[in-house]
Design an enzyme around this catalytic site. Structure first.
Site, short mmCIF file in Angstrom:
data_model
loop_
_atom_site.label_atom_id
_atom_site.label_comp_id
_atom_site.label_asym_id
_atom_site.label_seq_id
_atom_site.Cartn_x
_atom_site.Cartn_y
_atom_site.Cartn_z
N HIS A 84 8.51 -7.43 23.90
CA HIS A 84 8.90 -6.31 24.38
C HIS A 84 9.93 -5.50 23.35
O HIS A 84 10.28 -4.46 23.60
CB HIS A 84 9.56 -6.38 25.88
CG HIS A 84 8.69 -6.79 26.94
ND1 HIS A 84 7.59 -6.27 27.20
CD2 HIS A 84 8.58 -7.63 27.67
CE1 HIS A 84 6.67 -6.87 28.08
NE2 HIS A 84 7.49 -7.56 28.33
N ASP B 280 0.37 -12.57 27.05
CA ASP B 280 1.32 -12.35 27.90
C ASP B 280 1.04 -11.49 28.87
O ASP B 280 0.07 -10.45 28.84
CB ASP B 280 2.67 -11.92 27.38
CG ASP B 280 3.77 -12.27 28.18
OD1 ASP B 280 4.68 -13.07 28.26
OD2 ASP B 280 4.00 -11.03 29.26
N1 Q9C Z 1 12.55 -8.55 38.86
C1 Q9C Z 1 8.34 -11.28 29.60
O1 Q9C Z 1 7.39 -11.78 30.00
N2 Q9C Z 1 11.00 -7.21 34.88
N3 Q9C Z 1 9.19 -10.03 30.17
C2 Q9C Z 1 10.93 -7.88 35.93
C3 Q9C Z 1 11.17 -8.59 38.24
C4 Q9C Z 1 10.78 -7.65 33.48
C5 Q9C Z 1 8.83 -10.11 31.41
C6 Q9C Z 1 11.10 -7.56 37.26
C7 Q9C Z 1 9.76 -8.49 33.27
C8 Q9C Z 1 10.01 -8.87 31.84
C9 Q9C Z 1 8.71 -11.71 28.23
ZN ZN Z 2 5.34 -11.54 30.27
#
Ligand code: Q9C
Ligand code: ZN
Length: 346
Positions: A163, A199
């Protein structure tokens, strides 16, 4: 398969993230990497080594100097304001505002970070730096000559990276480990590199970094951004720009997709990679496509990870696996190592 791992990932811990209006314990916890390491060992995947330090040079090939300066000093700036909790932004340069970098740390956080799920603590930069070195050290194994050369390597990175863009962090990611490794492979002679991102979430950072370049093909299978994080990138009509037109391929899939739809998209991605004939392949390996992942909705079973690992091996390219997401901590090691074992079997 060779695994590169650094204990320094644990320096990034202890924060909470904003989720549904409340602060909850971070999904990206140190136990994730520890569970994967334990499975690498118990499955007898191969040797586990510590990274070498390749310095800031190869990181600066992807990230801007100002961004690195910010990340490496943000905690001190935050503390100097008298704050002791993890640093999270609470304001952003949204539409109709001006994205000029402020002097104040509260403003800088919103300038450099795009979400409120990525707390920055005292050890975050050191951990992220170590993860980048893990990816670089694993990439060096693919590129080296003679006895040290490997057909594949596993960079057990944490925090994850896909990201993060050149001057933007978020989504649990600070430095884009996969992009740094892909660029390093280019810099030691690979004319073309493909980055395949499996992913659950769109690899917005990696896409942005290579969007106008034909020398790095980026393909991503992910939850449709109309309903899934990161919401603001990852649509099917994003195909690259300028010389990079045609070298960005997104496969947004509906919430709740199972292995049928997912592997159809993978098949299309593999055919495109074959046509591109890259000198090296980087896999952004998130296993949050698993059916029991707490923050994702795809329905892959543990055995499906082995199946797709085999398919990736059939591409017959020097392959670097870079760990990204996966939050079903009990199963994360099994799922990640299943991909690598499927690859090794084929
Ligand atoms: N409370 C990767 O898988 N938002 N990142 C989460 C849940 C962020 C995921 C919301 C998700 C990031 C590397
Ligand atoms: Zn992810």
């Amino acid at each position: 398969m060779f695994t590169v791992y650094s204990e320094e990932h644990a320096l990034h811990a202890g924060g909470a993230e904003l989720s549904a209006g409340v602060l909850v314990p971070c999904y990206d916890a140190p136990s994730r990497a520890e569970m994967i390491l334990a499975r690498v060992r118990s499955a007898g995947l191969g040797p586990v080594v510590a990274p070498e330090d390749h310095g800031r040079g190869p990181i600066e090939r992807v990230h801007s100097p100002r961004f690195l300066e910010f990340l490496s000093t943000a905690w001190e700036q935050w503390q100097a304001c008298g704050y002791h909790e993890a640093a999270l932004p609470s304001i952003w340069p949204g539409r109709h505002l001006r994205a000029v970098e402020p002097d104040n740390i509260a403003g800088k956080l919103g300038y450099y970070c795009f979400d409120a799920s990525t707390p920055l603590v005292a050890g975050s930069f050191r951990a992220a730096y170590a993860a980048a070195q893990v990816a670089l050290s694993a990439a060096a194994r693919l590129a080296s000559q003679g006895a040290r050369r490997e057909r594949a390597a596993f960079a057990l990175c944490r925090p994850p990276g896909h990201h993060a863009a050149s001057d933007l962090y978020g989504g649990y990611c600070f430095l884009n480990n996969a992009a740094i490794a892909a660029q390093a492979l280019r810099d030691v002679g690979a004319a073309r590199v493909a980055v395949l991102d499996v992913d659950y979430h769109h690899g917005n950072g990696t896409q942005a970094i290579f969007y106008d370049r034909p020398d790095v093909l980026f393909l991503s299978l992910h939850g449709d951004p109309r309903t899934e994080f990161p919401f603001f990138l990852g649509h099917a009509d994003e195909r690259g720009a300028g010389e990079g037109d045609g070298y960005n391929v997104n496969y947004p899939l509906p919430r709740g997709s199972g292995f049928g739809a997912w592997s159809e998209a993978l098949e299309d991605a593999c055919r495109r990679i074959e046509r591109y004939a890259p000198d090296a392949l980087v896999i952004s390996l998130g296993v949050d496509s698993y059916k029991d992942d707490p923050i994702c909705s795809f329905r892959l079973e543990s055995a499906d990870f082995t199946t797709y690992g085999r398919r990736i091996a059939q591409l017959r390219r020097p392959t670097l696996f870079v760990m990204e997401g996966g939050y079903a901590v009990e199963q994360i090691g099994i799922n990640a190592v299943n991909v690598l074992q499927g690859f090794e079997e084929a």
